[in-house]
Design a protein around this motif. Structure first.
Motif: not given
Length: 343
Positions: A42-48, A75-78, A213-214, A240-242
């Motif tokens: 549901e929520h962005p936790v991992f880096s893309l 950061l931990a990644t997806i 992520r999508v 969570g995209s930068a």
């Protein structure tokens, strides 16, 4: 196995299925297919990012606040999340089978790599260790609750995604033999509360972090509904995209054009909206796992008053939507699926 798209540009298709004949997750029951916790879907936790990401991520939406702080490793990644998906899936399989579980999961590194469609070369094992370090080093502060809904209170807490990890190596070859992972209490409560969703096996074949992520967001919000709409702005935030909004939109359009997401088809609609619709799951007559006549008597006893053949049809659609994994025992898989729906 999952959707295919012809004419997709090189580098935009699914990764090859490296182990097409392997028993998925080396388990007999159907609930061992990949599962992820609802919170991080549901929520962005991992880096893309595909490079070390040392930003502090701050996210707030509908009362949920999350701050993610990296270690010196980033950061931990997806893609690192594959480890958590594997561990959660193993715990859910054990839980649904009536076995005792704990926060510590012991596994074979080779099984994890095969189950998540990763390379089993020496470099694959090295990347696995790097992922453990990022997962343990990334710290999260959040007020997001996990576990049973009747046992939730709002508490802001800080933790790592995994508490600890241990690798046992072969003294001569230097290759990992077994791995021990202790999940955070936060993730473990999600397992105990069955706050998880099944992912398609082809999730592990998606090349790009944003594709993964999508797909997670579509699986969480669309599920088996006829469709789900979301604005580009909200999707950008929840992903969570930068990347800047215009770059994010361009990447999103590439995903739409490639049309390779498992389970879901994406379209862009007027009003700056994105629509997700489930792909049709058609199972030919006589195709798929073969069930014994005896198993239907067991299902009748397990689900009295239910149409066992309607349950079979629903289970087969579920099997198809999960990437059509090979099953050692279709009977056990069917029974396990029916039992999990009763709980």
């Amino acid at each position: 196995m999952g959707p295919r798209q012809t004419g997709v540009a090189a580098g935009q298709g699914l990764l090859p299925d490296r182990y097409p004949t392997a028993d998925f997750f080396v388990c007999d029951i159907f609930d061992a297919i990949p599962k992820a916790d609802l919170g991080t879907m549901e929520h962005p936790v991992f880096s893309l990012s595909t490079r070390p990401d040392r930003r502090i991520l701050d996210y707030a939406h509908n009362g949920v606040e999350i701050s993610v702080i990296p270690s010196v490793k980033g950061l931990a990644t997806i893609h690192d999340k594959d480890i958590l998906i594997f561990c959660i899936s193993q715990l859910m399989a054990a839980l649904n089978a009536g076995r005792e579980i704990s926060r510590t999961v012991k596994l074979k590194a080779h099984d994890l790599l095969v189950a998540t469609n990763r390379d089993t070369s020496g470099d694959g094992y090295k990347r696995l260790r790097d992922a453990f370090e990022r997962l343990a080093g990334t710290r999260i502060t959040t007020n997001l609750s996990t576990g049973p809904k009747d046992d939730q209170i709002e508490v802001t807490r800080g933790f790592g995604l995994i508490e600890s990890w241990e690798i046992i190596r072969h003294s001569r070859k230097g290759r990992m033999i077994s791995v021990s992972v202790t999940l955070s209490e936060w993730l473990y409560r999600a397992v105990l509360g069955k706050s998880v969703l099944t992912l398609n096996r082809d999730y592990f074949r998606l090349r790009k972090p944003l594709e993964r992520r999508v797909y997670e967001l579509a699986r969480k919000h669309c599920g088996r509904q006829s469709s789900w709409r979301i604005s580009v702005d909200t999707l950008h935030k929840k992903s969570g995209s930068a990347s800047p909004r215009r770059v994010f939109r361009a990447m999103l359009r590439q995903i739409i054009q490639a049309d390779i997401l498992p389970d879901y088809h994406i379209t862009e609609e007027p009003g700056d909206l994105i629509r997700f619709t489930p792909r049709d799951q058609v199972i030919e007559s006589g195709a798929g796992p073969v069930l014994s006549p005896e198993v239907f008597e067991e299902i009748r006893a397990l689900a009295p008053g239910r149409d066992v053949y309607a349950l079979e049809a629903e289970w087969r659609r579920f099997w198809a939507s999960s990437g059509r994994p090979r099953l050692r025992s279709p009977d056990k898989a069917f029974v396990g699926w029916v039992r999990s729906r009763k709980e």
